[in-house]
Design an enzyme around this catalytic site. Structure first.
Site, short mmCIF file in Angstrom:
data_model
loop_
_atom_site.label_atom_id
_atom_site.label_comp_id
_atom_site.label_asym_id
_atom_site.label_seq_id
_atom_site.Cartn_x
_atom_site.Cartn_y
_atom_site.Cartn_z
N GLY A 1 -6.07 -35.04 3.70
CA GLY A 1 -6.80 -34.93 2.44
C GLY A 1 -5.88 -35.13 1.26
O GLY A 1 -4.66 -35.04 1.37
N GLY B 1 -5.67 -34.28 -3.12
CA GLY B 1 -6.26 -33.59 -4.25
C GLY B 1 -5.48 -33.85 -5.52
O GLY B 1 -4.71 -34.81 -5.61
N PHE C 1 -3.02 -32.26 -6.83
CA PHE C 1 -1.62 -31.88 -6.87
C PHE C 1 -0.78 -32.55 -5.79
O PHE C 1 0.44 -32.52 -5.85
CB PHE C 1 -1.47 -30.36 -6.72
CG PHE C 1 -2.19 -29.59 -7.79
CD1 PHE C 1 -1.64 -29.44 -9.05
CD2 PHE C 1 -3.43 -29.04 -7.53
CE1 PHE C 1 -2.31 -28.73 -10.03
CE2 PHE C 1 -4.11 -28.33 -8.51
CZ PHE C 1 -3.55 -28.18 -9.76
N VAL D 1 -2.08 -33.89 1.82
CA VAL D 1 -1.81 -33.11 3.02
C VAL D 1 -1.82 -34.04 4.24
O VAL D 1 -2.71 -34.87 4.39
CB VAL D 1 -2.86 -32.00 3.21
CG1 VAL D 1 -2.58 -31.23 4.50
CG2 VAL D 1 -2.84 -31.05 2.02
N LYS E 1 1.95 -30.30 3.08
CA LYS E 1 1.47 -30.66 1.75
C LYS E 1 2.62 -31.27 0.95
O LYS E 1 3.61 -30.62 0.64
CB LYS E 1 0.93 -29.43 1.03
CG LYS E 1 0.34 -29.73 -0.35
CD LYS E 1 -0.25 -28.48 -0.97
CE LYS E 1 -1.42 -27.99 -0.17
NZ LYS E 1 -2.05 -26.81 -0.80
N ASP F 1 -12.03 -22.12 -7.06
CA ASP F 1 -12.52 -23.40 -6.54
C ASP F 1 -13.01 -23.23 -5.11
O ASP F 1 -12.68 -24.01 -4.22
CB ASP F 1 -11.43 -24.47 -6.61
CG ASP F 1 -12.00 -25.88 -6.46
OD1 ASP F 1 -13.20 -26.07 -6.76
OD2 ASP F 1 -11.27 -26.78 -6.02
#
Length: 483
Positions: free
Chosen positions: A130, A132, A134, A137, A151, A243
């Protein structure tokens, strides 16, 4: 105490070093630079479709520093500057922090960068789990047979995005993701987590083929597990996740939920604190009304998101909001309230469950979810109350208040089941470029009633450009850009 004072002094030093950097910005740049106070944060989110809602336009400007050999280089040290957060990512400071954390928590260990490269096949696309706001991963296989999630932080991630995530080392709970280790190599910043086998909840409940695998017993187990994880964060650490959504709930082999992706999280000064921020982050459909409109957040912010999440687990449908029509809670919350009032909750239940569920339990869970998703935070229960209501049928539940109806020709009170029998897919896209604007477009692709094909229709779009809001209908895809 000496360690804490040293850390505080280092934090102050970073702020001091930022001041001359801003003062020496090339005056030929006519764009306005605003430095806002950074706020505490937790684990950077790497879930898909992560959306930020900035209260002002987000700008990242190339800095031309007088007397420096290269932009972004101070006293020979390589740093990354994020003007919105007013933070400098000092690699040496992060390295010292990780070493200090490792000494205090023996189970937290350092990973060799080349070991990580090998485990992820050089951060290959096939290993990606995934991405995002920041970082990204990746799934990694270590020599000792351990499978982990790694990450890899983006180059422009601010220091608090990494630093406060290390708090997870001291937080241990069966319904929270576990942090295993770290790696700092040149400009690379990597954190290593346990790998959760079944992936995120959204990949199951919103897909007909996989949704049937989650019977009601497993869904109730997920609901109660998420509630226990949130209760632990709220009661012992006063941490607000901010979130909470299906993308950020991971399922292990026994279908136990793990709350992950703390990129938007903050720590409050008390369990009853209410704080304000000019930087609102979160995901549309799950963000509490007072937080979205005023930047006010508290532990009740997570309670609202939990309520929406429970309704999605029960129904197998996504919640989405029509902000331009005065929507504060979303279509699923509104539909669920009407069905609860009219005693038609069988219309809300995911068809994948067929008749394999206990009606009284689903009715109770729905009522608890609606109480959590109240527009006024004062009307929402605490997570302590929520877990008690979910685990004890003897506790009497109050009636949830009716959600505010839509304006501008929106749904009326009589349209209680306007979305029954339909499903929709919401895609939140954040578009950034060198231009000083942040644009978010929501596209909703609605499946027709036969379920055989998509209508390929752009139902709703929202574009924020310097405060200008535009609506685009399906007959025209021309976007008017203000001068």
């Amino acid at each position: 105490m000496a360690d804490e004072l040293g850390a505080a002094q280092h934090e102050i030093d970073m702020y001091i070093r930022l001041i001359p950097l801003i003062a020496l910005v090339d005056g030929s740049n006519n764009r306005r630079v605003t430095v806002t106070e950074g706020e505490p944060s937790m684990v950077p989110s790497c879930s898909d479709h992560h959306t930020r809602f900035p209260s002002r336009v987000v700008e990242f400007i190339d800095l031309h520093v007088q007397g420096a050999a290269k932009p972004g280089e101070i006293a020979g040290k390589s740093v990354t500057v994020d003007l919105q957060e007013g933070k400098i990512m000092d690699i040496e400071a992060v390295l010292k922090l990780c070493i200090h954390t490792e000494k205090n928590y023996p189970g937290f260990r350092r990973f060799d960068f080349f070991q990580i490269m090998e485990a992820t096949d050089g951060f290959s696309e096939k290993r990606k789990l995934g991405k995002g706001g920041f970082g990204t991963v990746y799934k990694g296989h270590l020599h000792d047979g351990l499978t982990v999630a790694m990450k890899r932080f983006d180059a422009d991630a601010a220091i608090f995005d990494f630093k406060t995530e290390l708090q997870l080392v001291s937080i241990h709970h069966g319904n929270l993701i576990k942090l295993l280790g770290w790696c700092i190599h040149e400009k690379e910043r990597i954190l290593v987590y346990e790998y959760i086998q079944k992936g995120s909840l959204d990949r199951t409940i919103f897909r007909k083929t996989k949704g049937a695998l989650l019977n009601w017993s497993k869904r109730l187990q997920i609901i109660k597990g998420i509630a226990e994880g949130l209760l632990y964060l709220h009661k012992h650490y006063w941490i607000v996740h901010r979130d909470l959504k299906p993308n950020n709930i991971l399922l292990d082999l026994d279908t136990n939920p793990r709350i992950a992706d703390f990129g938007s999280a903050v720590t409050l000064v008390s369990d009853v604190a209410e704080e304000h921020t000019g930087r609102v982050v979160g995901t549309s459909g799950y963000i509490a009304p007072e937080y979205a409109s005023q930047g006010i957040y508290s532990l009740k912010t997570d309670v609202f998101s939990f309520g929406v999440l429970v309704l999605e687990i029960i129904s197998g449908r996504r919640n989405f909001t029509m902000e331009l029509q005065g929507d504060t809670v979303g279509n699923l919350v509104r539909d669920a309230w009407h069905m609860w009032r009219d005693e038609k909750l069988h219309e809300l239940v995911d068809p994948a469950l067929s008749d394999g569920y206990d009606s009284p339990v689903i009715i109770r869970c729905t009522q608890v979810a609606l109480l959590c998703a109240q527009e006024d935070p004062a009307d929402r229960p605490t997570m302590t109350d929520v877990t008690a209501m979910l685990n004890s049928e003897s506790i009497l539940l109050s009636d949830p208040k009716e959600p505010t109806e839509l304006t501008n020709g929106g749904a009326s009170a009589d349209s209680s089941s306007s979305y029954t029998g339909q499903s929709s897919k919401t895609i939140d896209i954040t578009i950034t470029s060198s231009a000083p604007v942040s644009t978010r477009i929501r596209i909703i692709v609605d499946r027709d009633l036969t379920g055989e094909k998509y209508n390929q229709q752009l139902l709703y779009s929202r574009i924020d450009i310097d405060g200008c809001k535009k609506m685009i209908d399906s007959s025209s895809l021309c976007i008017g850009i203000p001068k």
